[in-house]
Structure formats: structure tokens, C-alpha cells
Design an enzyme around this catalytic site. Structure first.
Site, PDB file in Angstrom:
ATOM      1  N   GLY A  31     -14.678  50.731   9.246  1.00  0.00           N
ATOM      2  CA  GLY A  31     -13.514  50.380   8.490  1.00  0.00           C
ATOM      3  C   GLY A  31     -12.757  49.431   9.153  1.00  0.00           C
ATOM      4  N   LEU A  33     -11.472  46.804   7.746  1.00  0.00           N
ATOM      5  CA  LEU A  33     -12.440  45.800   7.135  1.00  0.00           C
ATOM      6  C   LEU A  33     -11.895  44.464   7.364  1.00  0.00           C
ATOM      7  CD1 LEU A  33     -13.352  47.377   3.811  1.00  0.00           C
ATOM      8  CD2 LEU A  33     -14.783  47.575   5.958  1.00  0.00           C
ATOM      9  N   HIS A  37     -17.211  42.123   7.200  1.00  0.00           N
ATOM     10  CA  HIS A  37     -17.691  43.169   6.483  1.00  0.00           C
ATOM     11  C   HIS A  37     -17.679  42.598   4.923  1.00  0.00           C
ATOM     12  CE1 HIS A  37     -15.491  45.474   9.680  1.00  0.00           C
ATOM     13  NE2 HIS A  37     -16.650  46.094   9.644  1.00  0.00           N
ATOM     14  N   GLY A 147     -24.340  42.996  10.381  1.00  0.00           N
ATOM     15  CA  GLY A 147     -23.993  41.607  10.896  1.00  0.00           C
ATOM     16  C   GLY A 147     -24.584  41.268  12.236  1.00  0.00           C
ATOM     17  N   MET A 148     -25.204  40.089  12.318  1.00  0.00           N
ATOM     18  CA  MET A 148     -25.719  39.614  13.542  1.00  0.00           C
ATOM     19  C   MET A 148     -24.842  39.415  14.717  1.00  0.00           C
ATOM     20  SD  MET A 148     -29.039  39.219  13.965  1.00  0.00           S
ATOM     21  CE  MET A 148     -29.165  38.088  15.060  1.00  0.00           C
ATOM     22  N   LYS A 149     -23.643  39.683  14.525  1.00  0.00           N
ATOM     23  CA  LYS A 149     -22.563  39.657  15.582  1.00  0.00           C
ATOM     24  C   LYS A 149     -23.009  40.714  16.483  1.00  0.00           C
ATOM     25  CE  LYS A 149     -17.889  39.883  16.914  1.00  0.00           C
ATOM     26  NZ  LYS A 149     -17.742  41.463  17.445  1.00  0.00           N
ATOM     27  N   ASP A 150     -23.678  41.887  16.381  1.00  0.00           N
ATOM     28  CA  ASP A 150     -24.056  42.779  17.016  1.00  0.00           C
ATOM     29  C   ASP A 150     -25.631  42.709  17.037  1.00  0.00           C
ATOM     30  OD1 ASP A 150     -24.545  45.050  18.652  1.00  0.00           O
ATOM     31  OD2 ASP A 150     -23.139  46.236  17.790  1.00  0.00           O
ATOM     32  N   SER A 186     -12.706  43.377  14.341  1.00  0.00           N
ATOM     33  CA  SER A 186     -11.633  44.234  14.210  1.00  0.00           C
ATOM     34  C   SER A 186     -10.757  44.292  15.398  1.00  0.00           C
ATOM     35  CB  SER A 186     -12.001  46.056  13.662  1.00  0.00           C
ATOM     36  OG  SER A 186     -12.805  45.645  12.760  1.00  0.00           O
TER      37      SER A 186
END
Ligand code: PAF
Length: 281
Positions: A31, A33, A37, A147-150, A186
Site C-alpha cells: 500500500g 501506492l 506501483h 519492481g527491480m528496486k528491490d 513510500s
């Protein structure tokens, strides 16, 4: 958009869609968002008949001193954003609904977790894997978007899907960035104005790594040292790690070659930021 809070109702809904031969693209979230996202939803829209999103702040993936209570939540705003983005099914269960049983099983992720964020957050990926097994069983997606962020999470989820034989295609999606390069998160709301200005060093240090490698540098230690020096001299942030591995197996490299992951985590007063890039060497 249909909002579903019970596991049974979600399973019934999904079963009826599957019986009609529909494909489901799934975007699991906690959440609050943001554009990152919504980009996952956009990708899911392109490929699937139905887009399902979950919003669930999963207590199992937060350590005792982490920000589970403080994690930002705003379901009304999220509902609106999800609807506008084209989500068809919003799964929004309570903690009691998701964890109503006394646990008989405890999942332990054995590989890929003693490095990067995993090493700073013992048990974090056990919690992520546990909730994803549940969500995959409830939502039964055709495609799952991360997501590639993580990037470490993407690597762990890829093994989870393979080893537990989920008939799901994992679709990693590029990180969405602010104009100056800061990855959307976030948690960016916790940065002070001054820290927000400095936070761009994380992205700039990754660009520096890219330049060095493009110029022929293949020693990961040289690249790491240059990145650390850059972050220290351009910000007040404390470096948690600057690490380089093969991707997606996350193995240590003595010489850079193949697809590599360069990942950074830094801490400001009230927030820890992560970012990374993958590149073929
Ligand atoms: O990346 C996240 O937001 C969470 O780890 C996930 C995948 C939704 C599991 O709780």
C-alpha cells in the site's frame, strides 16, 4: 474495481475467472501506492485480462525494531489510485484474516539472504516468502509483477516460484525514478528537505559505477570503493552497504562479468534508502 477483504471471497472470484479462461496479472503491495506501483499495474494491464492488486502490510517481514506500526497507510487514497490505474480486483485483507491460524510451519529462506538487505534484516525474507506463498495460492496469478528496486526480493521470488513449482511467470519491472534520479519509495516522505536534496547521491553513485565499468574496470572492489567515497563526500548519509553480485543468483564476484547487480543502501536520520542497477559486463 472490486474490493475484496476475505480470502474465501478472493479465491471464489479467482476460480470463476480461471474457469472462464482469463489470465490474471498480480501486483502485490504493502500500500501507500506511488508511481512505482502504478507502473507495475500498467505493465500488468498490457498482458493480462484482469489485474489483481493486494494491499497488505505484512507484519512477518518486519523485525522487532522496524517500522511496522509506523509504515505509512492510506487505504482511501490507495483505493482511488488503484481504481484510476485500472486495477480490477483489490485484495485488502486484515492481519487477522491472513494469519488466522496458529502457525504449524515456519519457512526459512536458506540462500540469497545473508547479503544486501537480507543481512541487515534477519527473517525479513522468511516473512516475504511466507506471505507470497499465501498470496500466490489465494490470487493464483498468471503473471506476478515485482519492481527491480528491490532486486534481492526479485531474486528470492524467482527461486520461490521455481522451487515451489508455482505456475506463475515472474515479471521484473524497471525502477521508477524522480526527475533527479531518486528511486520512488513510500519511505521518501521521511526525508527532511536537506536530506531529500542529498538523497540523489545514491543514484549518482550507481551512474559513477556504470561509467567506471564502461571504461573497462572489472575489479568490484575498485568500483565499490569509488561509490563509497562519492556518497561520503556528497552527503551526510551513513552507508549501510555498497555490494556487487552476479544476478539473479547473487554470487560474489572476483571479476565483473555477465549480468551484475550493483546495490546500495544508505541511512538518513529517519529513513533507510535502497537502490540498485543491473548491467551486462
Ligand atoms: O515489496 C513489497 O511491497 C512486499 O515485500 C511484498 C512483495 C508485497 C510482500 O509483502
Amino acid at each position: 474495481m472490486e474490493i475484496i477483504t476475505s480470502v474465501k471471497d478472493m479465491q471464489n472470484k479467482v476460480m470463476s475467472l480461471k474457469n472462464q479462461g482469463k489470465t490474471i496479472g498480480f501486483v502485490p503491495t504493502m500500500g501507500f501506492l506511488h508511481e512505482g506501483h502504478l507502473t507495475l499495474v500498467e505493465n500488468a494491464r498490457e498482458k493480462s485480462d484482469y489485474v489483481a492488486m493486494s494491499i497488505f502490510v505484512n507484519p512477518l517481514q518486519f523485525g522487532p525494531n522496524e517500522d511496522f506500526e509506523r509504515y505509512p497507510r492510506d487505504i482511501k487514497r490507495d483505493e482511488q489510485l488503484a481504481r484510476q490505474a485500472g486495477v480490477d480486483l483489490l485484495f485488502y485483507p486484515s492481519v487477522e484474516e491472513m494469519y488466522k491460524h496458529n502457525r504449524t510451519f515456519k519457512l526459512s529462506v536458506e540462500n540469497k539472504v545473508d547479503i544486501l538487505c537480507g543481512s541487515k534484516r534477519p527473517g525479513h525474507f522468511d516473512g516475504v516468502a511466507t506471505v507470497l506463498i499465501k498470496l500466490f495460492n489465494i490470487v493464483q496469478p498468471t503473471y506476478a509483477y515485482f519492481g527491480m528496486k528491490d532486486a534481492q526480493q526479485v531474486a528470492v521470488v524467482s527461486s520461490l516460484i521455481d522451487e515451489y513449482n508455482f505456475p506463475i511467470e515472474l515479471i521484473p519491472v524497471e525502477t521508477v525514478r524522480e526527475k533527479d534520479g531518486l528511486a520512488k519509495s513510500s519511505r521518501n516522505v521521511y526525508l527532511t528537505d536537506e536530506e531529500r536534496k542529498q538523497a540523489v547521491v545514491i543514484y549518482q553513485s550507481l551512474q559513477l559505477a556504470r561509467e567506471l565499468i564502461e571504461k573497462g574496470e572489472t575489479n568490484p572492489e575498485v568500483v565499490q570503493a569509488a561509490m563509497e567515497e562519492y556518497i561520503k563526500s556528497h552527503s551526510s548519509a551513513v552507508i549501510d552497504y555498497v555490494e556487487i553480485y552476479s544476478f539473479p543468483d547473487l554470487k560474489t564476484l572476483t571479476t565483473l562479468s555477465g549480468l551484475v547487480l550493483i546495490a546500495v543502501a544508505i541511512r538518513f536520520t529517519n529513513v533507510r534508502l535502497i537502490d540498485n542497477m543491473t548491467m551486462e559486463v
